[in-house]
Enzyme design. Structure first.
Site, PDB file in Angstrom:
ATOM      1  N   SER A   1       0.813  -1.199   0.042  1.00 28.39           N
ATOM      2  CA  SER A   1      -0.067  -0.200  -0.017  1.00 28.39           C
ATOM      3  C   SER A   1       0.870   1.411  -0.093  1.00 28.39           C
ATOM      4  CB  SER A   1      -0.859  -0.070   1.125  1.00 28.39           C
ATOM      5  OG  SER A   1      -0.254  -0.097   2.242  1.00 28.39           O
TER       6      SER A   1
ATOM      7  N   GLU B   1      -5.518  -0.253  -7.263  1.00 32.04           N
ATOM      8  CA  GLU B   1      -4.485   0.783  -7.574  1.00 32.04           C
ATOM      9  C   GLU B   1      -3.417   0.233  -8.084  1.00 32.04           C
ATOM     10  OE1 GLU B   1      -3.084   4.722  -4.795  1.00 32.04           O
ATOM     11  OE2 GLU B   1      -3.140   2.772  -3.787  1.00 32.04           O
TER      12      GLU B   1
ATOM     13  N   HIS C   1      -2.524  -3.095  -5.836  1.00 32.43           N
ATOM     14  CA  HIS C   1      -2.941  -2.864  -4.363  1.00 32.43           C
ATOM     15  C   HIS C   1      -4.547  -2.679  -4.369  1.00 32.43           C
ATOM     16  CE1 HIS C   1      -3.550   0.571  -1.069  1.00 32.43           C
ATOM     17  NE2 HIS C   1      -3.579  -0.759  -0.673  1.00 32.43           N
TER      18      HIS C   1
ATOM     19  N   ASN D   1      -3.008   6.015  -0.471  1.00 35.11           N
ATOM     20  CA  ASN D   1      -2.576   6.460   0.986  1.00 35.11           C
ATOM     21  C   ASN D   1      -1.825   7.740   1.072  1.00 35.11           C
ATOM     22  OD1 ASN D   1      -3.727   4.286   2.599  1.00 35.11           O
ATOM     23  ND2 ASN D   1      -2.200   2.869   1.546  1.00 35.11           N
TER      24      ASN D   1
END
Length: 286
Positions: free
Chosen positions: A120, A153, A141, A192
């Site tokens: 992540s 992602e 991800h 993130n």
């Protein structure tokens, strides 16, 4: 894409078993690997429970559930992944561990196979560099919970070939997910890079005594129309994972605005990791 028949998943935790479920649901044969037999048993049971709920809601037929489960095998031996076409690594968000896994996978898995990481936040370029096939390495991800969340992602390292990235797109779409590419391999990628500083700021708001846990979550839910408050979300993600990602952002970007809140550090030191440990910002042991 037609050559992809068998997928290996490394890690049987909440991300690994979720990825295993959606891969099997897409018709792939899946080998879920974990060093812990107990983790494998728990992961497989989670998949059984999840698919059972889908059957009860008439979202998955009993026959399709049976077929899905029959597609999954488990193992504690990395060697059992030698013939898979794609590996998706979903181990703990720890760079030393991930590098070690990719070094091992590169030695064991057939050379034409693709190696994807569910990281992540960690550099795909760095992960790819420890293999002899960096052009076949990319970031894939998934979001938690994997069976319900639509986003994947996608991250390319500087070595990732276009063919690899296009195969990743096709694999993502075959699994019923939405492929969203990150244009640069930078710490935190898209989600993130935005989400974790918000969670960290919510922890600072608690740490500085501006508001209590319930008030912070209520304010963000009602004031910004988020379905879940940031502290509840942190508990679901795992506070150790949140801290690990904040450290990647802080050290990778060198900006003090990414410094992890001291309270977050203390909670992790105390073993208060959120829902998975029974206690985080909320108590789940009631």
């Amino acid at each position: 894409m037609n050559a992809i028949k068998k997928i290996g998943v490394v890690g049987a935790g909440q991300m690994g078993n979720g990825i295993t479920q959606v891969a099997a649901a897409a018709g792939f044969s899946v080998i879920m690997m974990d060093v812990s037999e107990k983790a494998l048993e728990k992961g497989l049971q989670t998949i059984k429970n999840s698919t059972d709920k889908l059957t009860q809601k008439n979202l998955l037929s009993a026959l399709d559930r049976e077929t899905l489960l029959s597609q999954i095998k488990t193992t504690t031996k990395m060697d059992d992944l030698k013939d898979v076409d794609v590996v998706i690594e979903a181990a703990t968000e720890n760079i030393e561990l991930k590098l070690k896994i990719f070094i091992e996978l590169d030695k064991i898995v057939k050379p034409e196979a693709y190696l994807f990481s569910n990281t992540s936040s960690i550099s795909i370029t760095k992960i790819a560099a420890v293999t002899s096939r960096p052009e076949r390495v990319a970031g894939m991800h998934f979001m938690n919970p994997v069976p319900l969340m639509k986003l994947v992602e996608a991250i390319r390292g500087i070595q990732t070939h276009e063919e690899t990235f296009q195969l990743l797109r096709q694999l993502t779409e075959k699994m019923g997910k939405v492929f969203v590419p990150s244009q640069k391999d930078m710490p935190g990628f898209i989600v993130n890079r935005i989400l974790m500083p918000m969670i960290n700021e919510a922890v600072y708001t608690l740490h500085e005594g501006i508001a209590d846990v319930e008030s912070i979550d209520a304010a963000m839910k009602l004031g910004t129309n988020q379905p879940m408050g940031p502290l509840t979300l942190a508990d679901f993600i795992g506070l150790d994972t949140c801290l690990a990602i904040m450290n990647v952002l802080y050290h990778g970007l060198g900006d003090s605005k990414y410094r992890p809140c001291p309270l977050l550090v203390k909670y992790v030191e105390a073993g208060w990791l959120g829902k998975k440990s029974g206690k985080g910002f909320y108590n789940y042991q009631k």
